[in-house]
Design a protein around this motif. Sequence first.
Motif, PDB file in Angstrom:
ATOM      1  N   GLN A 105       0.828  -1.204   0.089  1.00 19.84           N
ATOM      2  CA  GLN A 105      -0.059   0.092   0.066  1.00 19.84           C
ATOM      3  C   GLN A 105       0.922   1.244  -0.109  1.00 19.84           C
ATOM      4  O   GLN A 105       0.563   2.223  -0.585  1.00 19.84           O
ATOM      5  N   PRO A 113      -5.817   4.938  -0.445  1.00 17.78           N
ATOM      6  CA  PRO A 113      -6.842   3.906   0.019  1.00 17.78           C
ATOM      7  C   PRO A 113      -7.355   2.917  -1.010  1.00 17.78           C
ATOM      8  O   PRO A 113      -7.425   3.449  -2.106  1.00 17.78           O
ATOM      9  N   GLU A 180     -14.467   3.351   2.030  1.00 19.97           N
ATOM     10  CA  GLU A 180     -12.952   2.621   1.990  1.00 19.97           C
ATOM     11  C   GLU A 180     -12.977   1.464   2.424  1.00 19.97           C
ATOM     12  O   GLU A 180     -13.823   0.890   3.064  1.00 19.97           O
ATOM     13  N   THR A 183      -8.085  -2.985   4.680  1.00 18.45           N
ATOM     14  CA  THR A 183      -6.866  -3.682   4.039  1.00 18.45           C
ATOM     15  C   THR A 183      -6.169  -4.743   5.232  1.00 18.45           C
ATOM     16  O   THR A 183      -5.100  -4.921   5.330  1.00 18.45           O
TER      17      THR A 183
END
Length: 506
Positions: A105, A113, A180, A183
Motif C-alpha cells: 500500500q 486507500p 473505504e 486492508t
Amino acid sequence: MKRGRAVLGMVCAAAVLAGCQPTTDEIIVIPKNGIAGARMMDETTAGNVPEQVQAPEKCSLEFQDEYDIIKVIVDADVTVPDVEGIRLKKTETHVFGQKDMDNLQENLLQGQPLWHRVYTQEQRAAGYDITKREVEKIIERYEKNMGSESDAYSIAVAGDELAYWRNILEEVPESFGSEEASTEVFYDRHEAEKFYAEGITGRNKNMIWGGVTLDGENYNFQMDNNWTSNVRKVSAMLVKGGYEHEGIWNTYTNDEGTFDLHEESIKEENEAMDMAAEQAEKESGWHMETSEAVLKEKGDAQVKALGFSDMEVAGYEKCSAFYSLGLGKSCALNLVYTRKIDGVPITYTSYRYGFDFEQQDYSEKLSLAYDDDGLAQMIWNNPSKIYDMSDEYVFLLPFSDILKIFQERVAEVHREERDKDYDCARKILFIKDIRLGYMWVPDASTEMEGMLIPAWDFIGAYIGYWPENEALGMKEHWMANNLPNQSFLTINAMDGTLARGGKWMN
C-alpha cells in the motif's frame, strides 16, 4: 527425410569437449543433510564456478535422433554465474502478512486507500456501474482504433459497440459514492478449504479487494490468501482498468505462443524460427513505443521501492489485454523478477518440458507489466524466505558432461512429449540460451517448503510438423511454439539427473 547423426559445431568442439573433464584433486565431503545427488566441496580447493564447469560463452551444434523425429539446432549463449561456489538453499513459502500488505500500500499503491463503489437504489435499477468520464475514455479509444479493423465484420461490430457507448453517455452518472475498503490481512485455513470446495464463488475473509486511483488512473487490487494443501498459491494483483465490482478483470496475458506457419515460412530449418517470430509479431499486432531499457529502469525502481533488494529481471514477455473488436488490445511488456541469491539467479522458465506438467510450481515470482503510459499490472506470487542448507559449496559437473547428457536424452524426452502435441511427426528444437542457475524444487515431505538447487536449463522454441490425417480432418501443416523462456531440458548440475515428472531421474 534421412536419418542423421549428431554433428558437433566447431564452437563446442573446440571450447567444450577438449580439456573439460572433471579433475580428481578436489576434496569431496559427505553431505551433512544427506541430499540425493549432492556432493559437497572444500571451498578452499574447489575453484570458482566458471573454473568448475569450464563452459564456453557460445555453444553451437546440430543433431537428430535415429528415428528422424526430433532434430535439435543449438546456437546458444551460455550463462554461468561468476561466483566462488553454489550452496544448496531451503525455501519456506508463507501466506501474506500485514507487513506485506502495508508495504504494497505504501510503496506500490502510493499510500492511496482501497475503495468500493456505493450505488444508490436508482443507479442499481438503471444497471449502470460506470461513470460518464469512463464512458468518454472508452469512446475516445474506439474512435482511435476504428481504422485498425480490416474485415467488414469487425468494422460492423466495432461500429455497433461505439454507437452503444455514445447512446448511454448522457444516461450514466457523473460519479458514484464510495466507501473505504479494509486492508486487514487474514488467513483462515478452514475458510480457504471451503472456498475451493464450494467452487470459487465470490470472496471470503482471506481476500482483500478494491479499486485504487493512481496518477489519475483507476486500478483494481486483490490479495488472495487462500492457500490449501491442493492449491498451493497466494497472490497479490494490481491491474489497470475500469473499476470491476465483481473482480472479473481483464488481465494482461502472454501475447506469444503457438500458431500455424504459412507454407512460405518453411524454407530452411535454420531460419524457420526467425521467420516464425516475424510472422507471430505481424499476426499478434503487438507494438510498443517505449524501449525495453526504459521499461526495465521503471521496473527496477519499483522493485527497489518495495525493498526487494535481491530481485533481478529473469525474463521478458510480450503481453496484452484484449477488450473488444472496437477497442482492440492494450500492449505491455511483462518483466518477471526472481531472487538472486549469493550472486546466483533463480532461473525463470515459463514451462519446463518433462517436469511442469506433473509438478505444480509454487516458487516466488514478481511480475511487473508496463504499457507506454506506465504500470499496467503487478502480480506477486508466493512470498518466501530463503535459508542456507549448508556452509559448503556443491560439486558441479563440467559443462562437457552436461552437454553430453543433453545430446543423449533430449530426443527421448521430446518423443514422449509428442503425446501432448497430438503426435506431431517431426519436431525441431531451437536452443537459444543455456543457463546455469538455481531451480526451485518442492520438498515432498512438507507443504510449504522447497529447495534451490543448481540446474542447467536449455531454453528456446520449436516448430512441429503434422502430415495430413483424413480421419481427424487435419491437413498437412507446420506449427510454431514461440513461447518465451521455455526450457526443453533441465539437468541437475550436481549429478546429471533430469527433471522428469516432478522428480529427478537418471
